[in-house]
Design an enzyme around this catalytic site. Structure first.
Site, PDB file in Angstrom:
ATOM      1  N   HIS A  32      -1.321  -0.104  -9.679  1.00  0.00           N
ATOM      2  CA  HIS A  32      -1.923  -1.065  -8.735  1.00  0.00           C
ATOM      3  C   HIS A  32      -2.382  -2.341  -9.452  1.00  0.00           C
ATOM      4  O   HIS A  32      -3.554  -2.732  -9.360  1.00  0.00           O
ATOM      5  CB  HIS A  32      -3.082  -0.410  -7.979  1.00  0.00           C
ATOM      6  CG  HIS A  32      -3.410  -1.079  -6.666  1.00  0.00           C
ATOM      7  ND1 HIS A  32      -3.716  -0.396  -5.515  1.00  0.00           N
ATOM      8  CD2 HIS A  32      -3.485  -2.390  -6.320  1.00  0.00           C
ATOM      9  CE1 HIS A  32      -3.971  -1.251  -4.535  1.00  0.00           C
ATOM     10  NE2 HIS A  32      -3.829  -2.482  -5.005  1.00  0.00           N
ATOM     11  N   ARG A  34       0.857  -1.182   0.000  1.00  0.00           N
ATOM     12  CA  ARG A  34       0.000   0.000   0.000  1.00  0.00           C
ATOM     13  C   ARG A  34       0.895   1.236   0.000  1.00  0.00           C
ATOM     14  O   ARG A  34       1.952   1.251   0.640  1.00  0.00           O
ATOM     15  CB  ARG A  34      -0.899   0.036   1.251  1.00  0.00           C
ATOM     16  CG  ARG A  34      -1.997  -1.015   1.263  1.00  0.00           C
ATOM     17  CD  ARG A  34      -3.077  -0.751   0.206  1.00  0.00           C
ATOM     18  NE  ARG A  34      -4.169  -1.711   0.300  1.00  0.00           N
ATOM     19  CZ  ARG A  34      -4.276  -2.804  -0.437  1.00  0.00           C
ATOM     20  NH1 ARG A  34      -3.360  -3.096  -1.348  1.00  0.00           N
ATOM     21  NH2 ARG A  34      -5.320  -3.610  -0.288  1.00  0.00           N
TER      22      ARG A  34
HETATM   23  P1  NAP Z   1      -0.745 -11.955   4.940  1.00  0.00           P
HETATM   24  O1  NAP Z   1      -0.708 -13.376   4.537  1.00  0.00           O
HETATM   25  O2  NAP Z   1      -1.586 -11.563   6.100  1.00  0.00           O
HETATM   26  O3  NAP Z   1       0.775 -11.530   5.222  1.00  0.00           O
HETATM   27  C1  NAP Z   1       1.097 -10.380   5.887  1.00  0.00           C
HETATM   28  C2  NAP Z   1       2.500 -10.518   6.447  1.00  0.00           C
HETATM   29  O4  NAP Z   1       2.884  -9.279   7.063  1.00  0.00           O
HETATM   30  C3  NAP Z   1       2.598 -11.597   7.527  1.00  0.00           C
HETATM   31  O5  NAP Z   1       3.816 -12.282   7.385  1.00  0.00           O
HETATM   32  C4  NAP Z   1       2.602 -10.792   8.819  1.00  0.00           C
HETATM   33  O6  NAP Z   1       3.281 -11.426   9.890  1.00  0.00           O
HETATM   34  C5  NAP Z   1       3.352  -9.552   8.370  1.00  0.00           C
HETATM   35  N1  NAP Z   1       3.060  -8.414   9.251  1.00  0.00           N
HETATM   36  C6  NAP Z   1       1.881  -7.812   9.472  1.00  0.00           C
HETATM   37  N2  NAP Z   1       2.020  -6.813  10.369  1.00  0.00           N
HETATM   38  C7  NAP Z   1       3.327  -6.816  10.723  1.00  0.00           C
HETATM   39  C8  NAP Z   1       4.088  -6.043  11.628  1.00  0.00           C
HETATM   40  N3  NAP Z   1       3.547  -5.061  12.363  1.00  0.00           N
HETATM   41  N4  NAP Z   1       5.397  -6.334  11.746  1.00  0.00           N
HETATM   42  C9  NAP Z   1       5.951  -7.321  11.043  1.00  0.00           C
HETATM   43  N5  NAP Z   1       5.289  -8.088  10.151  1.00  0.00           N
HETATM   44  C10 NAP Z   1       3.991  -7.835  10.007  1.00  0.00           C
HETATM   45  O7  NAP Z   1      -1.189 -11.033   3.733  1.00  0.00           O
HETATM   46  P2  NAP Z   1      -0.983 -11.287   2.159  1.00  0.00           P
HETATM   47  O8  NAP Z   1      -2.108 -12.052   1.615  1.00  0.00           O
HETATM   48  O9  NAP Z   1       0.397 -11.796   1.953  1.00  0.00           O
HETATM   49  O10 NAP Z   1      -1.112  -9.794   1.602  1.00  0.00           O
HETATM   50  C11 NAP Z   1      -0.209  -8.787   2.014  1.00  0.00           C
HETATM   51  C12 NAP Z   1      -0.637  -7.431   1.503  1.00  0.00           C
HETATM   52  O11 NAP Z   1      -0.379  -7.330   0.118  1.00  0.00           O
HETATM   53  C13 NAP Z   1      -2.122  -7.110   1.622  1.00  0.00           C
HETATM   54  O12 NAP Z   1      -2.474  -6.700   2.916  1.00  0.00           O
HETATM   55  C14 NAP Z   1      -2.292  -6.008   0.595  1.00  0.00           C
HETATM   56  O13 NAP Z   1      -2.130  -4.745   1.204  1.00  0.00           O
HETATM   57  C15 NAP Z   1      -1.151  -6.249  -0.386  1.00  0.00           C
HETATM   58  N6  NAP Z   1      -1.657  -6.603  -1.735  1.00  0.00           N
HETATM   59  C16 NAP Z   1      -1.428  -5.758  -2.756  1.00  0.00           C
HETATM   60  C17 NAP Z   1      -1.872  -6.089  -4.022  1.00  0.00           C
HETATM   61  C18 NAP Z   1      -1.578  -5.215  -5.210  1.00  0.00           C
HETATM   62  O14 NAP Z   1      -2.100  -5.455  -6.288  1.00  0.00           O
HETATM   63  N7  NAP Z   1      -0.731  -4.227  -5.077  1.00  0.00           N
HETATM   64  C19 NAP Z   1      -2.571  -7.293  -4.235  1.00  0.00           C
HETATM   65  C20 NAP Z   1      -2.786  -8.128  -3.152  1.00  0.00           C
HETATM   66  C21 NAP Z   1      -2.323  -7.785  -1.897  1.00  0.00           C
HETATM   67  P3  NAP Z   1       2.741 -12.810  10.504  1.00  0.00           P
HETATM   68  O15 NAP Z   1       3.021 -13.863   9.456  1.00  0.00           O
HETATM   69  O16 NAP Z   1       3.560 -13.006  11.720  1.00  0.00           O
HETATM   70  O17 NAP Z   1       1.278 -12.633  10.763  1.00  0.00           O
HETATM   71  C1  GLV Z   2      -5.250  -5.579  -3.649  1.00  0.00           C
HETATM   72  O1  GLV Z   2      -4.643  -4.569  -3.499  1.00  0.00           O
HETATM   73  C2  GLV Z   2      -5.556  -6.514  -2.593  1.00  0.00           C
HETATM   74  O2  GLV Z   2      -5.313  -6.186  -1.425  1.00  0.00           O
HETATM   75  O3  GLV Z   2      -6.049  -7.599  -2.908  1.00  0.00           O
END
Ligand code: NAP
Ligand code: GLV
Length: 310
Positions: free
Chosen positions: A273, A225
């Site tokens: 994005h 983000r």
């Molecule tokens: P996820 O599985 O929840 O992974 C988040 C990771 O961040 C986990 O490893 C978590 O640690 C870590 N984390 C969260 N808060 C933290 C903190 N305060 N300190 C250290 N580590 C922290 O989420 P995901 O599915 O991988 O998605 C991640 C993000 O990608 C989404 O939230 C979204 O914003 C972004 N995204 C962007 C797009 C795009 O098109 N640009 C598309 C999809 C997603 P733990 O493992 O210990 O819980």
């Molecule tokens: C896209 O940004 C998502 O969080 O899936």
């Protein structure tokens, strides 16, 4: 069973068709702002307007049509506390993130960004190659998508690092965790990939001090983000050469306003994005399966922890 669905783009027909095929026992109710919907069992939303909240207090779960839940958790206490929020868990986004981030890392490692600039200037000039051992890649947020990216990078032989809130053990990855582990993680990282959820703890995390802790001539790839990054600090560090380049898929204000200085900075690569788009079919299949599990009283992956903010 009734599923309330809202999409800001109004393009609900293909979602309705996929649910009809993949969860035929459900009837999809399309909600439009200003309307009162019939009572529904589940809701599926993405970045919804505040007005939808009054429709959500009776549903059994709210499904978020994306991985990041910042655009729904921003409603705070107005979001019914007793209703679970379930986010997408990969659902076709992992492979796209792997493609995007691998491309960006290899582009910097093989100096294609510099060769592109040279070609535009009509210069035929081989540059010294970077060494893999000097090109450590650190993923902030080694979760579902971050883990997939680390797996995709593994065959190339870069030193890999991951940071998460809780401690992880990932084969071939040096793992760091918690606020205490962040400094050491950053100090050894050349290419920083931000894949964190946006929460109160991670908002503005990448400021001047943190970005200056990276190895010299570092790179930033932000696919999480825009609000993770203090944009003026990044620009200053890029202009000074402390940061060699950035690839930004997400910005604080989207679309990025035309007067924003990032448009004029050649060492910043911008995309709108698109690093991982929601794949409708995979998402509906995943949500259908989760609804079946919830109906059977079974646990589901991707349940959001409101206290942690993701
Ligand atoms: P996820 O599985 O929840 O992974 C988040 C990771 O961040 C986990 O490893 C978590 O640690 C870590 N984390 C969260 N808060 C933290 C903190 N305060 N300190 C250290 N580590 C922290 O989420 P995901 O599915 O991988 O998605 C991640 C993000 O990608 C989404 O939230 C979204 O914003 C972004 N995204 C962007 C797009 C795009 O098109 N640009 C598309 C999809 C997603 P733990 O493992 O210990 O819980
Ligand atoms: C896209 O940004 C998502 O969080 O899936």
């Amino acid at each position: 069973m009734h599923i309330l669905i809202h999409r800001a783009d109004g393009d609900t027909d293909p979602w309705v068709a996929d649910f009809a095929e993949l969860l035929p026992e459900a009837e999809v109710v399309v909600w439009r702002e200003g309307e009162k919907a019939r009572p529904c069992d589940y809701a599926l939303v993405w970045s919804p307007p505040q007005a939808i909240l009054r429709e959500l207090s009776e549903v059994k779960a709210i499904f978020n049509a994306g991985a990041g839940v910042d655009a729904i958790l921003k409603f705070g206490d107005a979001l019914p506390a007793h209703v679970p929020v379930v986010r997408l868990d990969d659902a076709g986004m992992g492979v796209q993130m792997a493609e995007y981030v691998t491309h960006a890392v290899l582009r910097y490692f093989r100096r294609f960004d510099e060769y592109e600039a040279q070609a535009r200037a009509g210069q035929w000039r081989p540059l010294p190659t970077h060494r893999k051992e000097d090109f450590s890649v650190g993923v902030l947020g080694a979760g579902v998508l971050g883990g997939r990216v680390l797996e995709a990078l593994a065959p190339f032989g870069f030193p890999l690092r991951g940071w998460s809130r809780t401690r992880k053990q990932l084969a071939g990855v040096e793992c760091f965790s918690g606020a205490d582990g962040l400094d050491a993680f950053l100090r050894g990282t050349r290419v920083l990939v931000c894949m964190l959820p946006l929460t109160p703890d991670t908002h503005n995390l990448l400021d001047r001090a943190k970005l200056s802790s990276l190895l010299p001539s570092a790179y930033l790839i932000n696919v999480a983000r825009g609000a993770h990054v203090a944009e003026p600090d990044l620009l200053t560090l890029i202009k000074s050469g402390r940061i060699a380049g950035a690839t930004l898929d997400v910005l604080r204000n989207e679309p990025l306003p035309m007067q924003h200085p990032f448009w004029q900075e050649p060492r910043i690569t911008l995309t709108p994005h698109i690093s991982a788009l929601t794949v409708r079919r995979d998402s509906v299949a995943q949500i259908a399966e989760k609804i079946r599990r919830l109906e059977a009283g079974l646990p589901v992956a991707g349940l959001v922890n409101r206290q942690q903010g993701y």
